[in-house]
Design a protein around this motif. Structure first.
Motif: not given
Length: 93
Positions: A5-17
């Motif tokens: 859900x966070x990826x689909x919402x565009x809430x990504x950065x280099x610390x996603x994992x």
């Protein structure tokens, strides 16, 4: 990861994992049984494709070979015995 859900919402950065847990994101999406059946289906589809594009023996079932049949008799059950070929010549078994 692409369905998170966070990826689909565009809430990504280099610390996603690190933020969302790589161990959770890396879990298989399919069960072991589904993977086994998928591998079987892929192997059967590959065999069917190979048979469809075969330049020779295209009408024969997959796995058949055009080899000369051996004239030797089946080997004996005991490795120390001597068997005879179909022509009567001594052979080892």
């Amino acid at each position: 990861m692409l369905r998170h859900p966070a990826f689909l919402a565009g809430d990504t950065d280099t610390a996603f994992f690190d933020t969302h847990g790589l161990d959770v994101l890396a879990q298989p999406l399919a069960s072991a049984e589904t993977e086994r059946l998928s591998a079987l289906a892929a192997a059967l589809a590959d065999a069917a494709h190979n048979r469809d594009v075969a330049a020779v023996n295209a009408t024969l079932p997959s796995g058949w070979r055009n080899c000369r049949r051996s004239r030797r008799a089946a080997p004996s059950r005991c490795a120390t015995e001597t068997s005879r070929s179909a022509t009567g010549s001594p052979g080892t078994g």
